[in-house]
Each structure stands twice: as structure tokens, then as C-alpha cells.
Scaffold this active site. Structure first.
Site, short mmCIF file in Angstrom:
data_model
loop_
_atom_site.label_atom_id
_atom_site.label_comp_id
_atom_site.label_asym_id
_atom_site.label_seq_id
_atom_site.Cartn_x
_atom_site.Cartn_y
_atom_site.Cartn_z
N ASP A 7 60.71 58.31 70.51
CA ASP A 7 60.29 57.19 69.60
C ASP A 7 61.00 55.98 70.12
O ASP A 7 62.00 56.07 70.68
CB ASP A 7 60.63 57.61 68.19
CG ASP A 7 60.40 56.50 67.29
OD1 ASP A 7 59.17 55.87 67.21
OD2 ASP A 7 60.86 56.06 66.28
N GLY A 40 57.01 47.49 67.76
CA GLY A 40 55.96 47.00 67.31
C GLY A 40 55.50 45.51 67.30
O GLY A 40 54.69 45.00 66.93
N CYS A 70 55.71 58.17 68.01
CA CYS A 70 55.68 56.97 67.66
C CYS A 70 54.30 56.44 67.62
O CYS A 70 53.59 56.45 68.81
CB CYS A 70 56.49 56.21 68.65
SG CYS A 70 56.43 54.35 68.99
N ASN A 71 53.74 55.87 66.71
CA ASN A 71 52.53 55.42 66.68
C ASN A 71 52.14 54.39 67.47
O ASN A 71 51.08 54.39 68.09
CB ASN A 71 51.84 55.07 65.40
CG ASN A 71 51.83 56.26 64.46
OD1 ASN A 71 52.89 56.63 63.78
ND2 ASN A 71 50.73 56.79 64.25
N CYS A 180 53.33 54.55 60.77
CA CYS A 180 54.41 54.37 61.80
C CYS A 180 55.42 55.38 61.27
O CYS A 180 55.65 55.50 60.05
CB CYS A 180 54.86 52.91 61.45
SG CYS A 180 56.54 52.75 62.04
N THR A 181 56.25 56.06 62.35
CA THR A 181 57.16 57.23 61.62
C THR A 181 58.37 56.69 61.27
O THR A 181 58.90 57.33 60.15
CB THR A 181 57.56 57.85 63.17
OG1 THR A 181 57.80 57.01 63.96
CG2 THR A 181 56.35 58.94 63.51
N HIS A 182 58.66 55.26 61.28
CA HIS A 182 59.83 54.73 60.58
C HIS A 182 59.54 54.87 58.84
O HIS A 182 60.62 54.59 58.29
CB HIS A 182 60.12 53.44 61.12
CG HIS A 182 60.97 53.22 62.26
ND1 HIS A 182 60.40 53.52 63.62
CD2 HIS A 182 62.20 53.11 62.72
CE1 HIS A 182 61.31 53.44 64.48
NE2 HIS A 182 62.57 53.05 63.64
N1 DGL Z 1 58.22 54.36 64.98
C1 DGL Z 1 57.18 53.52 65.50
C2 DGL Z 1 55.67 54.01 65.15
O1 DGL Z 1 55.65 54.95 64.76
C3 DGL Z 1 57.61 52.28 65.92
C4 DGL Z 1 58.38 51.39 65.42
C5 DGL Z 1 58.77 50.10 65.97
O2 DGL Z 1 59.58 50.16 67.06
O3 DGL Z 1 58.36 48.71 65.80
O4 DGL Z 1 54.94 52.94 65.23
#
Ligand code: DGL
Length: 258
Positions: A7, A40, A70-71, A180-182
Site C-alpha cells: 500500500d 491519492g 491500495c485502491n 480506500c483501505t485507509h
Molecule cells: N490506501 C490507499 C487506497 O486504498 C491510498 C491512500 C493514499 O495514499 O492516498 O486508495
């Protein structure tokens, strides 16, 4: 089997956390690109370069399958990475189909990063599902920053989400899809704000299912091992390990919130 999870930062731990429960006998590697997070809000060209470097590193570590947890990275780079590398690469897809299957003809709000909501991939998915009238997209980039600094539950988080969510008439919506996984670290605040009938849906179980399908892995009893890397540097420092443990604990607490 050596399974790598990657990620931009610590969001992908939510997918790893789920995988370690379902596959408790494997050798896991987790790669957080902490030098370059967030993805992102960067350009697709920048993200493509970061993802390529990370995948090259994970291939060099002899990973037998790589989950792009990570999407944003999936949206920008997964197709190109599959052309370049022969290792199985599993991406993340916002669980819009799951939401529509569960609640046909009800609207779905998809929260993700700016790159994901403006990217071609999500719009192609929505078209394929014929869900243009049933899907709304919302970028929540600040949640990535909150998650990275472990600010999970605060007035600032709650105010931000209240402000962003107030523009929707949730009577028309069945669910909020976390694209988004976050965002998995904030399920309790989402739950507090959203009306009771709106379900919170993430793509973690679907991704792990796809990993199992692609690798033919059979869940076996046993003990998994896991190594963590920040942008190619192995994490061994006690304080950093504590930081990662705190994320895992937070994910334990978020489990079951839907
Ligand atoms: N965790 C990420 C996702 O699933 C991206 C977060 C980022 O770096 O902006 O999209």
C-alpha cells in the site's frame, strides 16, 4: 507461501489483518510506501513510478503473489504491472457490486481518494454494472493523513466527515463503500454519523477471496510470520513495531462494524 501486501501507507494493513485471520499458515510481507504516502493527491504518473518500484522490490524478495492493497495504486497501475511482471498481482476494487447485489436499486456512496474517484477504472466499473444513476463518488483525502498520524477518533475527524457527508440524502442510499483501505480505521466515526440503515462495506474479504482463488491456497492451521517494510527498509525498530501494532489493534476494534 510468501504473500506480499503493498500500500502507499498503512491502509493496506486492513487487508493483511483480514488475510492473516483466514490464512494463518503463510509467510507475509507488508510494504508501506511511507516515503511517498499519500498517493491519492499525486499525479497518476508519479503513482505509477512508485508502484513499479514497490512491485520490483517485492518480486526481488521472491514474493509468490502480490496484493496491491491500495485502491489508488490499483486504479492507476495494476494493468501495467500485470503486463510487466509474471507474479500473480491481485488488486483492490471498490465493493460496489457487492453493495448493489445486497441492496438492488438502492444508491451507493463510494468514498475514495481523488485519483480513484476521477480515474477511468472506477467509471468503467460503474458502467459495467450499469450503475451510473445509483452511484455517487466522494473524495476524502484528509482521512489518509489522519490515519497516517494515528488520529483515529477526534473532533477533527468527526467534523470533517460530518461536513463531507451532510450533502447526501441518505434516505436514498443503502450503503457507503470504502474505496480506500485507509478508511477502515474510521468505521466507528462513520457509524456514528450515518443513519442506522446505511451499511458500511469494505473490499477486504473480496480481495482475500480473490487471492485464495488465484493461488489455490487452502487455509491450514498454523502460525503465520510477517515482515514489515517502509519503502524497502525493513522495520525492526521497537517504536515503529509498536506503531504498527497499534494499527492492528485498531483494526481488531473496527471488526464487526458494518
Ligand atoms: N490506501 C490507499 C487506497 O486504498 C491510498 C491512500 C493514499 O495514499 O492516498 O486508495
Amino acid at each position: 507461501m510468501k504473500l506480499a501486501f503493498f500500500d502507499s501507507g498503512i491502509g493496506g494493513l486492513s487487508v493483511l489483518h483480514h488475510a492473516m485471520k483466514i490464512l494463518p499458515h503463510e509467510e507475509f510481507i507488508f510494504f508501506a510506501d511511507e516515503d511517498n504516502v499519500p498517493y491519492g493527491t499525486k499525479t497518476p504518473e508519479q503513482v505509477l513510478k512508485f508502484v513499479d518500484e514497490a512491485i520490483a522490490f517485492l518480486v526481488a524478495q521472491k514474493s509468490e503473489a502480490i496484493v496491491v492493497a491500495c485502491n489508488t495504486a490499483t486504479s492507476v497501475a495494476v494493468r501495467k504491472m500485470r503486463e510487466k511482471y509474471s507474479v500473480p498481482i491481485i488488486g483492490m476494487e471498490p465493493a460496489i457490486k457487492l453493495a448493489l447485489d445486497k441492496f438492488p436499486n438502492r444508491k451507493v456512496l463510494v468514498a475514495a481518494t481523488p485519483i480513484t474517484v476521477t480515474g477511468k477504472k472506477i467509471h468503467q466499473l460503474i458502467e459495467r454494472l450499469n450503475a451510473q444513476d445509483l452511484t455517487e463518488l466522494l473524495a476524502l483525502p484528509n482521512l489518509v493523513e489522519f490515519a497516517e498520524r494515528q488520529e483515529f477518533c477526534s473532533a477533527a475527524v468527526e467534523n470533517y466527515l460530518r461536513r463531507e457527508l451532510t450533502k447526501y440524502d441518505f434516505e436514498k442510499f443503502s450503503s457507503l463503500v470504502l474505496g480506500c483501505t485507509h478508511f477502515n480505521y474510521f468505521k466507528d466515526t462513520f457509524r456514528k454519523i450515518l443513519p442506522e440503515h446505511v451499511r458500511i462495506i469494505d473490499g477486504n474479504a473480496g480481495t482475500v477471496k480473490e487471492l485464495i482463488r488465484r493461488t489455490n491456497l487452502k487455509p491450514r492451521e498454523g502460525l503465520s510470520t510477517v515482515k514489515f517494510f517502509y519503502s524497502g527498509r525493513e522495520v525492526t525498530d521497537g517504536l515503529e513495531m509498536k506503531r504498527l501494532e497499534k494499527y492492528m489493534q485498531r483494526l481488531d476494534e473496527m471488526e464487526g462494524i458494518s
